[in-house]
Design an enzyme around this catalytic site. Sequence first.
Site, PDB file in Angstrom:
ATOM      1  N   MET A 179      18.714 -60.195  53.560  1.00 34.84           N
ATOM      2  CA  MET A 179      17.636 -59.361  54.061  1.00 34.84           C
ATOM      3  C   MET A 179      16.333 -59.711  53.350  1.00 34.84           C
ATOM      4  SD  MET A 179      16.963 -57.475  51.254  1.00 34.84           S
ATOM      5  CE  MET A 179      15.880 -56.232  51.910  1.00 34.84           C
ATOM      6  N   THR A 184      14.592 -53.762  54.343  1.00 36.05           N
ATOM      7  CA  THR A 184      15.807 -54.026  55.140  1.00 36.05           C
ATOM      8  C   THR A 184      17.063 -53.922  54.288  1.00 36.05           C
ATOM      9  OG1 THR A 184      14.519 -55.538  56.485  1.00 36.05           O
ATOM     10  CG2 THR A 184      16.912 -55.788  56.562  1.00 36.05           C
ATOM     11  N   VAL A 185      18.170 -53.543  54.926  1.00 35.52           N
ATOM     12  CA  VAL A 185      19.465 -53.555  54.256  1.00 35.52           C
ATOM     13  C   VAL A 185      20.439 -54.374  55.096  1.00 35.52           C
ATOM     14  CG1 VAL A 185      19.187 -51.376  53.028  1.00 35.52           C
ATOM     15  CG2 VAL A 185      20.180 -51.355  55.322  1.00 35.52           C
TER      16      VAL A 185
END
Length: 535
Positions: free
Chosen positions: A436, A355-356
């Site tokens: 994240m 995830t970002v």
Amino acid sequence: MRFDPLAYPYPSRRNCVYAARGVVATSQPLAAQAGLAILQQGGNAVDAAVATAAMLTVVEPTSNGLGSDAFALIWSGGKLHGLNSSGPAPHLLSAESLLRAGLAEIPRHGFIPAMVPGAPAAWVELNRRFGRLPLAQVLAPAVEYAERGYPISPTLGRSWQDAFTAYRKSLDGEVFRPWFETFAPGGRAPAIGEIWRSPAHARTLRLIAETSGEAFYRGELAERIDAFSRQHGGFLRADDLAAFRPQWVEPISVHYRGYDVWELPPNGQGLVALLALNILKGFDFAAREDVETYHRQIEALKLAFADGRQYIADPAAMDVAVADLLSDAYADERRRLIGPNALEPAAGRPPRGGTVYLAAADGEGNMVSYIQSNYMGFGSGIVIPETGIALNNRGCCFSLEPGHPNRLEPGKRPYNTIIPGFLTRAGQPVGPFGVMGGFMQPQGHLQVIMNTLDFALNPQAALDAPRWRWLEGRTVELEHTVPAHIADALARCGHDVRWALGSEGFGRGQIIWRQEGGVLAAGTEPRTDGHVAAW
């Protein structure tokens, strides 16, 4: 000159970054700078967020891509807006079909866990509703870097090599060949400092910009996705893509220490962070580095996760109301379960009622909390040939258990781990925050908010502080910077304490707070290649 880009033998320190006209904070310096460039071209915070998000698909493909899903919280026009752009299961995919095929769980790789991508639609929708600049101009930095290339940064390079090593052993068959051709040209992962290019990715970004996403969901790119899926026995079809629309939703919140902490409603897991904070607001905390602080945080988080895993699903399938889960009465009930010893978490029953991440703000008052992800690293391992589109594996979050609200069904959205956060006070924006990292995310939100509101840490220190993460049962993992006496005391409370070898599993966060007078103060994650670009 020779040196090890992953060796840092001495402690390093960042200061808060202050600016008045705009800030973009994210895990990749080139992406943050792309967002800032768009601000300087006359764009607003939403334009900057979209530019940064698109850029992250290029410069951090180990965590997200063109096949990602996305969520956003946007402060604009004196109001907080929520966008859910997570994709559903294909209409041909069902739990029954997988069980008949002899599967006991959803596999991590291949077409089965690939859900409809939502990120490109999120960019288009955000640009349409709040953006100031043309989408082609906003995506131009991402197109340029995909086409001309960029040098691999340290954390990115390590993650890429780890993924390549794992995929070389586990991804077998023609369906995975495009992944290796795209992300391991020459039969290896690109090295730290080496230039990597993806011309096909650039072409796809151009098509998205020129057609306002139509090529991806109802045109050439949709046809390519459909054809590759059919060729390899996948479930994703062009009509799944054509039917997809992002959803505007009402954010949810709890009141904590005089502030309102905001998350998006299910199917995302932001509810878990709010459940834990609602429990913890009934306690007083004397100090951050105190065993009682750690113990209560961990116990509240465990109870919140137990409820989240039991109840969070596509809203249409949930049999419990979010308002009931967030009621003070239910928080009081759950808080009473926290005693001096570690407990085995179990879901309660409320009364009826990888995830970002990026953060962006401008000098006009607009602020964005945005997150997108392929879920597990590069995602499903499926790359659509000659497009650079790496499909997510978000379907792994579904359950195959009969009767579970999160059971896989055609057209249903799974439990989703990615969650943007936002803080307000007395109806006014304070700013976006996020951490994240899969199931670490609500744990990171909890710790960052308490660092800020309970312990008065500045945004950089709030991110620098040692983290813990609950794994399962009574097992909790600690970063090596947690004081040893805290670990010993937690073990005496009955926690199964483990020391982490590195910091990769503890999430990566960004914060922007608006100060009195409108000045912006920001912090970025020290556990990755994080950067704050300011103006």
